[in-house]
Enzyme design. Structure first.
Site, PDB file in Angstrom:
ATOM      1  N   TRP A 187       1.806 -12.380   1.066  1.00 51.09           N
ATOM      2  CA  TRP A 187       1.002 -12.479   2.084  1.00 51.09           C
ATOM      3  C   TRP A 187       0.724 -14.088   2.529  1.00 51.09           C
ATOM      4  O   TRP A 187       0.001 -14.861   1.828  1.00 51.09           O
ATOM      5  CB  TRP A 187      -0.993 -11.930   1.917  1.00 51.09           C
ATOM      6  CG  TRP A 187      -1.390 -12.817   3.066  1.00 51.09           C
ATOM      7  CD1 TRP A 187      -1.694 -11.867   3.932  1.00 51.09           C
ATOM      8  CD2 TRP A 187      -2.772 -13.256   2.812  1.00 51.09           C
ATOM      9  NE1 TRP A 187      -3.100 -13.171   4.559  1.00 51.09           N
ATOM     10  CE2 TRP A 187      -3.360 -12.920   3.842  1.00 51.09           C
ATOM     11  CE3 TRP A 187      -2.793 -13.821   1.656  1.00 51.09           C
ATOM     12  CZ2 TRP A 187      -4.853 -14.009   4.321  1.00 51.09           C
ATOM     13  CZ3 TRP A 187      -4.458 -15.050   2.097  1.00 51.09           C
ATOM     14  CH2 TRP A 187      -4.434 -15.225   2.822  1.00 51.09           C
ATOM     15  N   GLU A 228       2.539  -8.781   3.977  1.00 55.53           N
ATOM     16  CA  GLU A 228       2.113  -8.378   4.536  1.00 55.53           C
ATOM     17  C   GLU A 228       1.008  -8.744   5.502  1.00 55.53           C
ATOM     18  O   GLU A 228       1.219  -9.973   5.612  1.00 55.53           O
ATOM     19  CB  GLU A 228       0.218  -8.631   3.488  1.00 55.53           C
ATOM     20  CG  GLU A 228      -0.818  -8.195   3.477  1.00 55.53           C
ATOM     21  CD  GLU A 228      -1.379  -8.134   2.519  1.00 55.53           C
ATOM     22  OE1 GLU A 228      -1.389  -9.031   1.275  1.00 55.53           O
ATOM     23  OE2 GLU A 228      -3.101  -7.931   2.628  1.00 55.53           O
ATOM     24  N   LYS A 230      -1.790  -9.405   8.823  1.00 57.37           N
ATOM     25  CA  LYS A 230      -3.301  -9.306   9.138  1.00 57.37           C
ATOM     26  C   LYS A 230      -3.572  -9.965  10.914  1.00 57.37           C
ATOM     27  O   LYS A 230      -2.047 -10.852  11.886  1.00 57.37           O
ATOM     28  CB  LYS A 230      -3.648 -11.148   8.267  1.00 57.37           C
ATOM     29  CG  LYS A 230      -5.211 -11.079   8.066  1.00 57.37           C
ATOM     30  CD  LYS A 230      -5.652 -11.891   6.941  1.00 57.37           C
ATOM     31  CE  LYS A 230      -6.926 -11.790   6.928  1.00 57.37           C
ATOM     32  NZ  LYS A 230      -7.128 -12.472   5.606  1.00 57.37           N
ATOM     33  N   ASP A 261      -2.716  -3.397   5.105  1.00 51.13           N
ATOM     34  CA  ASP A 261      -3.640  -3.238   4.586  1.00 51.13           C
ATOM     35  C   ASP A 261      -5.311  -2.838   5.246  1.00 51.13           C
ATOM     36  O   ASP A 261      -4.913  -3.126   6.436  1.00 51.13           O
ATOM     37  CB  ASP A 261      -4.872  -5.470   4.423  1.00 51.13           C
ATOM     38  CG  ASP A 261      -6.238  -5.207   3.601  1.00 51.13           C
ATOM     39  OD1 ASP A 261      -6.841  -4.983   4.106  1.00 51.13           O
ATOM     40  OD2 ASP A 261      -5.506  -5.689   2.155  1.00 51.13           O
ATOM     41  N   HIS A 264      -6.686  -5.227   7.768  1.00 51.63           N
ATOM     42  CA  HIS A 264      -6.030  -5.679   8.574  1.00 51.63           C
ATOM     43  C   HIS A 264      -5.502  -6.121   9.688  1.00 51.63           C
ATOM     44  O   HIS A 264      -4.804  -6.317  10.579  1.00 51.63           O
ATOM     45  CB  HIS A 264      -4.659  -6.683   7.718  1.00 51.63           C
ATOM     46  CG  HIS A 264      -4.838  -7.663   6.566  1.00 51.63           C
ATOM     47  ND1 HIS A 264      -3.890  -7.842   6.002  1.00 51.63           N
ATOM     48  CD2 HIS A 264      -5.942  -7.337   5.924  1.00 51.63           C
ATOM     49  CE1 HIS A 264      -4.561  -8.786   5.120  1.00 51.63           C
ATOM     50  NE2 HIS A 264      -5.930  -8.784   4.823  1.00 51.63           N
ATOM     51  N   HIS A 288      -2.582  -1.939   0.192  1.00 46.43           N
ATOM     52  CA  HIS A 288      -3.648  -2.627  -0.198  1.00 46.43           C
ATOM     53  C   HIS A 288      -5.521  -2.166   0.142  1.00 46.43           C
ATOM     54  O   HIS A 288      -5.350  -2.011   1.585  1.00 46.43           O
ATOM     55  CB  HIS A 288      -3.879  -3.846   0.742  1.00 46.43           C
ATOM     56  CG  HIS A 288      -2.968  -4.938  -0.041  1.00 46.43           C
ATOM     57  ND1 HIS A 288      -2.807  -6.537   0.037  1.00 46.43           N
ATOM     58  CD2 HIS A 288      -2.213  -4.759  -1.540  1.00 46.43           C
ATOM     59  CE1 HIS A 288      -2.592  -6.996  -0.862  1.00 46.43           C
ATOM     60  NE2 HIS A 288      -2.121  -5.601  -1.625  1.00 46.43           N
ATOM     61  N   ASP A 296     -12.829  -7.995   8.583  1.00 44.67           N
ATOM     62  CA  ASP A 296     -12.053  -7.874   6.775  1.00 44.67           C
ATOM     63  C   ASP A 296     -12.658  -8.187   5.790  1.00 44.67           C
ATOM     64  O   ASP A 296     -12.595  -9.524   5.234  1.00 44.67           O
ATOM     65  CB  ASP A 296     -10.577  -8.592   7.383  1.00 44.67           C
ATOM     66  CG  ASP A 296      -9.193  -7.630   5.931  1.00 44.67           C
ATOM     67  OD1 ASP A 296      -9.503  -7.322   4.977  1.00 44.67           O
ATOM     68  OD2 ASP A 296      -9.082  -9.205   5.238  1.00 44.67           O
ATOM     69  N   ASP A 298     -13.340  -6.936   3.041  1.00 44.79           N
ATOM     70  CA  ASP A 298     -12.864  -6.522   1.405  1.00 44.79           C
ATOM     71  C   ASP A 298     -14.193  -6.251   0.727  1.00 44.79           C
ATOM     72  O   ASP A 298     -14.531  -6.851  -0.144  1.00 44.79           O
ATOM     73  CB  ASP A 298     -12.065  -8.327   0.845  1.00 44.79           C
ATOM     74  CG  ASP A 298     -11.136  -7.738   1.560  1.00 44.79           C
ATOM     75  OD1 ASP A 298     -10.031  -7.446   1.515  1.00 44.79           O
ATOM     76  OD2 ASP A 298     -10.847  -9.309   2.030  1.00 44.79           O
ATOM     77  N   ASP A 328      -7.677  -3.960  -2.699  1.00 47.43           N
ATOM     78  CA  ASP A 328      -7.689  -5.361  -3.000  1.00 47.43           C
ATOM     79  C   ASP A 328      -8.788  -5.044  -2.195  1.00 47.43           C
ATOM     80  O   ASP A 328      -9.095  -5.192  -0.703  1.00 47.43           O
ATOM     81  CB  ASP A 328      -6.552  -5.280  -1.999  1.00 47.43           C
ATOM     82  CG  ASP A 328      -6.297  -7.167  -0.962  1.00 47.43           C
ATOM     83  OD1 ASP A 328      -7.198  -8.152  -2.095  1.00 47.43           O
ATOM     84  OD2 ASP A 328      -6.215  -7.464   0.034  1.00 47.43           O
TER      85      ASP A 328
HETATM   86  C1  RNT Z   1      -5.707 -11.075   2.676  1.00 53.80           C
HETATM   87  C2  RNT Z   1      -4.590 -10.410   2.321  1.00 53.80           C
HETATM   88  C3  RNT Z   1      -4.133 -10.415   0.250  1.00 53.80           C
HETATM   89  C4  RNT Z   1      -5.501 -10.862  -0.568  1.00 53.80           C
HETATM   90  C5  RNT Z   1      -4.582 -11.735  -1.609  1.00 53.80           C
HETATM   91  C6  RNT Z   1      -5.855 -12.056  -2.586  1.00 53.80           C
HETATM   92  O1  RNT Z   1      -6.441 -10.660   3.905  1.00 53.80           O
HETATM   93  O2  RNT Z   1      -5.563  -9.071   1.915  1.00 53.80           O
HETATM   94  O3  RNT Z   1      -3.453  -9.514   0.300  1.00 53.80           O
HETATM   95  O4  RNT Z   1      -6.713 -10.629  -0.341  1.00 53.80           O
HETATM   96  O5  RNT Z   1      -3.644 -11.693  -1.853  1.00 53.80           O
HETATM   97 ZN    ZN Z   2      -4.676  -7.631   1.234  1.00 52.56          ZN
END
Ligand code: RNT
Ligand code: ZN
Length: 420
Positions: A187, A228, A230, A261, A264, A288, A296, A298, A328
């Site tokens: 990523w 990955e 985003k 993810d 994302h 993820h 985003d 998290d 994640d």
């Molecule tokens: C960031 C991505 C990525 C990170 C990790 C730490 O938006 O989701 O996967 O969260 O690699």
């Molecule tokens: Zn991620």
């Protein structure tokens, strides 16, 4: 709750599920075989061990300053061991390259990393019978200036290509040592805060950089490459080089794993609907599992509709050999161990819940165009005695019930975390 009551509730629940053609015992057995990859970065707010006091860059953020974060590899691994004692099943650990360890005085930069720098993690994973996954760390480093693999600056780009190549070698060594393929997930945060004049050039560069990173071939029994995408990051709101279309195209063309993810995509866009489509064209998927709140962000994964929808798709597609489940998220505002436990247990609950749906009735109704019955069964599924089966799963696994694990975390907090 006493064992006698757990067993009695389980027996009654089993009968109710059986009436609808669902085998609860088989569901519990199946759940045991699905590993969840625990992201090491929840334990220390994505700091790593290279420069833990440095800034977290790349447009991601861990907010909060709850006491007790892991400061050393030993603390972090100890915390993960404790988390694993509170969840059933056998799992994996997902480590970022910035969690490498160096013998005193022998620190190397990220482009020079080798498998020996992951030796402690590998030995520990082996001892604890854990699979491992890996990631190049393309942020929180002086060579990241808003761009990494897609940088127009050859020096910067080559540094990150070298780093990514190094992580693929490490991942292959990990997978070989542990006897289970290690997913190495790429990523990059690259992008622009404001409207770019040229959206094409960085994407062409990224395409070429990835080709260079992937030139070396590895045995897929040891290492699997994932990419990955985003939508945006903090400071890269207008343009992210590695967008969904970019990586979907790259993964299809080069038959790489695609990482989805949950945070994302656009706020109302869910990844559950993407699985059946993507699996037609890419060899495997890395999930993820995350929870975005308005962005985003998290947040800790919880048992909400989005998570259940992901689990439903996974169960219905039944291609667990092609989908890798990883967590994640990073929340520094609550007990970090609890954050992990809540997320892993939520993922498992969602999977169990999905396995306990009267899917034969729902799919049967759909097949015969009886969409009224499909909706009726979908609603009925929601109030079946799920908790009785989940409690039994925890009891069989010798891990605490939902009503019990928090006390253990509080004791750990008082005895271990509070002393940090
Ligand atoms: C960031 C991505 C990525 C990170 C990790 C730490 O938006 O989701 O996967 O969260 O690699
Ligand atoms: Zn991620």
């Amino acid at each position: 709750m006493s064992k006698k009551n757990i067993d009695a509730a389980y027996k009654l629940a089993c009968e109710r599920y059986a009436d609808l053609g669902v085998n609860a015992n088989a569901a519990m057995k199946k759940l045991l075989k699905i590993p969840v990859s625990l992201h090491c970065w929840q334990g220390d707010d994505v700091r790593g061990f290279e420069n833990p006091e440095g800034d977290l860059t790349g447009g991601i953020q861990a907010t909060g300053n709850y006491p007790g974060r892991a400061r050393t590899p030993e603390e972090l691994r100890g915390d993960i061991e404790f988390v694993l004692s509170l969840v059933g099943g056998s799992h994996r650990v997902n480590v970022h390259a910035c969690y490498a360890e160096f013998p005193k005085g022998h620190k190397v930069d990220r482009d020079e990393l080798c498998p020996s720098h992951m030796k402690n993690w590998i030995d520990w994973a082996k001892r604890n019978k854990l699979g491992m996954d890996f990631n190049p760390t393309l942020f929180s480093h002086p060579m990241f200036n808003g761009f990494s693999l897609s940088s127009r600056d050859k020096k910067i780009r080559n540094f990150w290509i070298k780093h990514t190549i190094a992580t693929r070698r490490i991942a292959a060594a990990i997978g070989k040592a542990l006897g289970s393929p290690c997913v190495n997930n790429i990523w990059i945060p690259d992008g622009y805060k404001d409207i770019p004049a040229d959206r094409e050039t960085p994407r062409k560069i990224l395409n070429d950089s990835l080709d260079a990173c992937f030139a070396e071939k590895f045995d897929p029994r040891h290492m699997l490459d994932a990419v990955e995408s985003k939508l945006f990051g903090i400071g890269a709101e207008s343009y992210t080089v590695g967008s969904h279309e970019f990586y979907m195209g790259y993964a299809v063309k080069n038959q790489k794993l695609l990482t989805l993810d949950a945070g994302h995509f656009h706020p109302t866009e869910t990844i559950s609907d993407k699985l059946s489509a993507c699996l037609l064209f890419v060899p495997e998927i890395l999930l993820h599992v995350s929870r975005g709140v308005r962005w985003d962000s998290d947040h800790v994964v919880i048992l909400n509709d989005d998570l259940i929808a992901i689990a439903q798709e996974l169960v219905r597609l039944n291609q667990f050999n092609r989908v890798h489940i990883g967590l994640d998220y990073f929340d520094a505002s609550i007990n970090r161990i609890a954050a992990w436990v809540i997320g892993v247990r939520a993922m498992q609950k969602a999977l169990l819940y999905a396995m306990l749906e009267p899917i034969k009735l729902m799919a049967g109704a759909e097949k015969s165009d009886d969409l009224t019955s499909r909706l009726a069964w979908t609603e009925t599924a929601k109030t079946l005695p799920f908790c009785a089966i989940w409690d039994k799963f925890c009891e069989d696994q010798d891990v605490p019930l939902d009503t019990e694990w928090l006390a253990e975390v509080k004791t750990f907090e008082a005895n271990v975390l509070a002393k940090r």
